[in-house]
Design a protein around this motif. Structure first.
Motif, PDB file in Angstrom:
ATOM      1  N   GLU A  43       0.810  -1.108   0.007  1.00 45.17           N
ATOM      2  CA  GLU A  43       0.107  -0.013   0.072  1.00 45.17           C
ATOM      3  C   GLU A  43       0.872   1.220  -0.135  1.00 45.17           C
ATOM      4  O   GLU A  43       0.593   2.193  -0.595  1.00 45.17           O
ATOM      5  N   ASN A  44       1.916   1.078   0.916  1.00 45.11           N
ATOM      6  CA  ASN A  44       2.809   2.534   0.808  1.00 45.11           C
ATOM      7  C   ASN A  44       3.609   2.650  -0.567  1.00 45.11           C
ATOM      8  O   ASN A  44       3.538   3.691  -0.954  1.00 45.11           O
ATOM      9  N   GLU A  45       3.994   1.741  -1.126  1.00 44.67           N
ATOM     10  CA  GLU A  45       4.479   1.609  -2.420  1.00 44.67           C
ATOM     11  C   GLU A  45       3.528   2.113  -3.631  1.00 44.67           C
ATOM     12  O   GLU A  45       3.938   3.093  -4.420  1.00 44.67           O
ATOM     13  N   ARG A  46       2.260   1.639  -3.509  1.00 47.55           N
ATOM     14  CA  ARG A  46       1.438   2.374  -4.310  1.00 47.55           C
ATOM     15  C   ARG A  46       1.115   3.832  -4.076  1.00 47.55           C
ATOM     16  O   ARG A  46       0.770   4.477  -4.985  1.00 47.55           O
ATOM     17  N   LEU A  47       1.027   3.929  -2.812  1.00 47.65           N
ATOM     18  CA  LEU A  47       0.678   5.449  -2.500  1.00 47.65           C
ATOM     19  C   LEU A  47       1.786   6.434  -2.999  1.00 47.65           C
ATOM     20  O   LEU A  47       1.776   7.561  -3.394  1.00 47.65           O
ATOM     21  N   GLN A  48       3.126   5.713  -2.794  1.00 51.41           N
ATOM     22  CA  GLN A  48       3.966   6.702  -3.170  1.00 51.41           C
ATOM     23  C   GLN A  48       4.383   6.838  -4.499  1.00 51.41           C
ATOM     24  O   GLN A  48       4.522   8.080  -5.336  1.00 51.41           O
ATOM     25  N   LYS A  49       3.904   5.899  -5.441  1.00 58.42           N
ATOM     26  CA  LYS A  49       3.721   5.803  -6.855  1.00 58.42           C
ATOM     27  C   LYS A  49       2.575   7.043  -7.284  1.00 58.42           C
ATOM     28  O   LYS A  49       2.953   7.790  -8.232  1.00 58.42           O
ATOM     29  N   GLN A  50       1.617   6.816  -6.558  1.00 60.63           N
ATOM     30  CA  GLN A  50       0.402   7.698  -6.720  1.00 60.63           C
ATOM     31  C   GLN A  50       0.750   9.205  -6.610  1.00 60.63           C
ATOM     32  O   GLN A  50       0.378  10.133  -7.505  1.00 60.63           O
ATOM     33  N   ILE A  51       1.632   9.386  -5.432  1.00 58.20           N
ATOM     34  CA  ILE A  51       2.087  10.641  -4.985  1.00 58.20           C
ATOM     35  C   ILE A  51       3.153  11.214  -6.223  1.00 58.20           C
ATOM     36  O   ILE A  51       2.963  12.606  -6.567  1.00 58.20           O
ATOM     37  N   LYS A  52       3.595  10.390  -6.601  1.00 55.16           N
ATOM     38  CA  LYS A  52       4.711  10.846  -7.479  1.00 55.16           C
ATOM     39  C   LYS A  52       4.204  11.191  -8.758  1.00 55.16           C
ATOM     40  O   LYS A  52       4.534  12.147  -9.513  1.00 55.16           O
ATOM     41  N   SER A  53       3.180  10.338  -9.243  1.00 57.03           N
ATOM     42  CA  SER A  53       2.426  10.871 -10.436  1.00 57.03           C
ATOM     43  C   SER A  53       1.627  12.010 -10.382  1.00 57.03           C
ATOM     44  O   SER A  53       1.530  12.906 -11.337  1.00 57.03           O
ATOM     45  N   LYS A  54       1.112  12.245  -9.307  1.00 59.38           N
ATOM     46  CA  LYS A  54       0.187  13.679  -8.807  1.00 59.38           C
ATOM     47  C   LYS A  54       1.215  14.805  -8.824  1.00 59.38           C
ATOM     48  O   LYS A  54       0.985  15.654  -9.506  1.00 59.38           O
ATOM     49  N   SER A  55       2.208  14.525  -8.423  1.00 64.57           N
ATOM     50  CA  SER A  55       3.437  15.663  -8.460  1.00 64.57           C
ATOM     51  C   SER A  55       3.817  16.002  -9.852  1.00 64.57           C
ATOM     52  O   SER A  55       3.901  17.176  -9.984  1.00 64.57           O
ATOM     53  N   GLU A  56       4.205  14.950 -10.495  1.00 67.05           N
ATOM     54  CA  GLU A  56       4.617  15.423 -11.954  1.00 67.05           C
ATOM     55  C   GLU A  56       3.272  16.028 -12.702  1.00 67.05           C
ATOM     56  O   GLU A  56       3.468  16.895 -13.470  1.00 67.05           O
ATOM     57  N   THR A  57       2.064  15.583 -12.413  1.00 63.57           N
ATOM     58  CA  THR A  57       1.019  16.156 -13.062  1.00 63.57           C
ATOM     59  C   THR A  57       1.053  17.684 -12.705  1.00 63.57           C
ATOM     60  O   THR A  57       0.490  18.598 -13.495  1.00 63.57           O
ATOM     61  N   ASN A  58       1.068  17.840 -11.224  1.00 65.09           N
ATOM     62  CA  ASN A  58       1.098  19.185 -10.735  1.00 65.09           C
ATOM     63  C   ASN A  58       1.971  20.217 -11.440  1.00 65.09           C
ATOM     64  O   ASN A  58       1.715  21.209 -11.761  1.00 65.09           O
ATOM     65  N   GLU A  59       3.501  19.383 -11.607  1.00 59.00           N
ATOM     66  CA  GLU A  59       4.366  20.264 -12.161  1.00 59.00           C
ATOM     67  C   GLU A  59       4.004  20.842 -13.579  1.00 59.00           C
ATOM     68  O   GLU A  59       4.367  21.884 -13.724  1.00 59.00           O
ATOM     69  N   LYS A  61       1.111  21.187 -14.745  1.00 58.31           N
ATOM     70  CA  LYS A  61       0.062  21.965 -14.766  1.00 58.31           C
ATOM     71  C   LYS A  61       0.554  23.347 -14.394  1.00 58.31           C
ATOM     72  O   LYS A  61      -0.272  24.373 -14.751  1.00 58.31           O
ATOM     73  N   ILE A  62       1.461  23.467 -13.484  1.00 55.62           N
ATOM     74  CA  ILE A  62       2.025  24.841 -12.937  1.00 55.62           C
ATOM     75  C   ILE A  62       2.826  25.509 -14.169  1.00 55.62           C
ATOM     76  O   ILE A  62       2.542  26.790 -13.996  1.00 55.62           O
ATOM     77  N   ASN A  63       3.473  24.604 -14.690  1.00 54.75           N
ATOM     78  CA  ASN A  63       4.479  25.233 -15.833  1.00 54.75           C
ATOM     79  C   ASN A  63       3.371  25.684 -16.828  1.00 54.75           C
ATOM     80  O   ASN A  63       3.466  26.847 -17.218  1.00 54.75           O
ATOM     81  N   GLU A  64       2.291  25.005 -17.364  1.00 54.40           N
ATOM     82  CA  GLU A  64       1.367  25.462 -18.158  1.00 54.40           C
ATOM     83  C   GLU A  64       0.660  26.740 -17.622  1.00 54.40           C
ATOM     84  O   GLU A  64       0.498  27.488 -18.581  1.00 54.40           O
ATOM     85  N   LEU A  65       0.402  26.790 -16.268  1.00 51.17           N
ATOM     86  CA  LEU A  65      -0.335  28.144 -15.879  1.00 51.17           C
ATOM     87  C   LEU A  65       0.625  29.063 -16.093  1.00 51.17           C
ATOM     88  O   LEU A  65       0.231  30.433 -16.338  1.00 51.17           O
TER      89      LEU A  65
END
Length: 163
Positions: A43-59, A61-65
């Motif tokens: 579960e921890n590994e899955r959540l870390q992957k999810q956080i990394k994915s969200k972080s990349e997506t947010n970066e 989106k921030i760059n696009e903004l």
């Protein structure tokens, strides 16, 4: 004596049997805890992957903004500079220069979000100006009429700033 020895052996066997039962229970409990730990790791590994994915997506989106916000910016080169020039003075110079050289612009302080010089002041070297407009329509009008500024005896160059 033999009878007491038999009783003692039976007592030891009984205690041994109880210890084996206790050992069996503990072994099952350890096995269950091991499974729980493995589940938690997964579960921890899955959540870390999810956080990394969200972080990349947010970066992204921030760059696009940030890129989108820069669409209102214009870079001006060739407007005279002075030491300790305030942003208000810079804005006034921009307004005067652009209104003087671009027909029907009628630029006012309300049309400008912010304007500032880039770099450190050096004598005989005019720093470029970043001009952020409130309206991209005004900015587009300035960009379309930039040729009027380039044709002066002291030309002023208008361009999109590098990102």
């Amino acid at each position: 004596m033999l009878g007491s020895l038999v009783l003692r052996i039976e007592k030891v066997e009984s205690e041994l049997f109880e210890k084996e039962l206790e050992y069996g229970k503990l072994a099952k409990e350890i096995e269950m805890l091991g499974k729980t730990v493995n589940e938690q790791k997964n579960e921890n590994e899955r959540l870390q992957k999810q956080i990394k994915s969200k972080s990349e997506t947010n970066e992204t989106k921030i760059n696009e903004l940030e890129q989108y916000n820069r669409r209102s910016n214009t870079k001006l080169e060739g407007i005279p500079d002075k030491e300790n020039e305030t942003i208000h003075e810079t804005a006034e110079k921009v307004i005067q220069t652009l209104n003087k050289n671009i027909p029907d612009l009628n630029l006012t302080m309300n049309d400008i979000d912010i304007t500032h010089r880039i770099g450190i002041f050096k004598k005989n070297n005019d720093r470029p100006i970043v001009l952020k407009m409130v309206s991209r329509m005004k900015r587009s009008y300035i960009m379309r009429h930039a040729k009027h500024l380039r044709k002066q005896s002291a030309p002023i160059y208008v361009q999109r700033p590098s990102n």
